[in-house]
Design a protein around this motif. Structure first.
Motif, PDB file in Angstrom:
ATOM      1  N   ALA A 146      16.020   2.023  50.529  1.00  0.00           N
ATOM      2  CA  ALA A 146      14.717   2.680  50.368  1.00  0.00           C
ATOM      3  C   ALA A 146      14.160   2.452  48.966  1.00  0.00           C
ATOM      4  CB  ALA A 146      14.853   4.168  50.652  1.00  0.00           C
ATOM      5  N   GLU A 150      10.670   0.472  48.123  1.00  0.00           N
ATOM      6  CA  GLU A 150       9.596   1.085  47.332  1.00  0.00           C
ATOM      7  C   GLU A 150       9.290   0.258  46.087  1.00  0.00           C
ATOM      8  OE1 GLU A 150       6.593   3.889  46.439  1.00  0.00           O
ATOM      9  OE2 GLU A 150       7.621   3.289  48.277  1.00  0.00           O
ATOM     10  N   ARG A 153       7.247  -2.660  47.108  1.00  0.00           N
ATOM     11  CA  ARG A 153       5.866  -2.243  47.383  1.00  0.00           C
ATOM     12  C   ARG A 153       5.093  -2.093  46.076  1.00  0.00           C
ATOM     13  NH1 ARG A 153       2.632   1.848  47.334  1.00  0.00           N
ATOM     14  NH2 ARG A 153       4.125   3.374  46.580  1.00  0.00           N
TER      15      ARG A 153
END
Length: 169
Positions: A146, A150, A153
């Motif tokens: 995760a 992130e 992104r």
């Protein structure tokens, strides 16, 4: 390698990092932090050699960014008069106008209240990439997966720190 650390944030372009996954987060630049009344108020940039002639208070040599700054100051005869591993301590000395410091502007999250101002150092395109690193493992733990997702992104269209500063000041 020993599962001691899940992930970290470090410079991606200054050292060999080994068998890791890395995601660039931002580019950092170096700035003179000063309240020096003798420097012009409209000073848009300063050169390393000029900054080196000011009375400097710097981070301690055990901090990575200080080692990068030391490389830029080679040959300038710069000698810090005060060292600290605490940014608030440096800022307190800068505020009185007698000291200046050189920092990377990943410290831009710190509010610079007048009379302190940040002046870009302009000799080179002195930018270093800072990013997230994690051990190369498959599969990653859910937390690391995760975190990497992130970071990926956020890194799309990686912004420079001065862009972040321009939008926050």
């Amino acid at each position: 390698a020993n599962f001691d650390i899940e992930a970290g944030i470090t410079y991606l372009d200054t050292e060999s990092l080994g068998n890791i996954v890395s995601v660039p987060l931002y580019n950092e630049r170096y700035y003179l932090l000063t309240a020096d009344r003798d420097l012009p108020k409209n000073l848009k940039q300063i050169y390393w050699a000029h900054a080196a002639r000011l009375p400097l208070c710097l981070l301690t040599p055990d901090i990575h960014v200080r080692r990068i700054i030391e490389q830029r100051l080679v040959g300038t005869n710069a000698r810090p008069f005060l060292e600290s591993n605490s940014i608030p301590v440096l800022l307190s000395h800068i505020r009185d106008g007698c000291w200046s410091s050189i920092v990377s502007m990943n410290l831009g999250a710190i509010a610079l209240a007048p009379p302190i101002r940040a002046v870009p150092i302009a000799d080179h395109d002195d930018r270093h990439v800072v990013g997230l690193v994690a051990a190369q493992r498959e599969p990653n733990t859910p937390l690391v997966a995760a975190l990497l997702a992130e970071a990926n992104r956020l890194s799309i269209g990686m912004r420079t720190v001065e862009t972040v500063l321009d939008t926050n000041c």
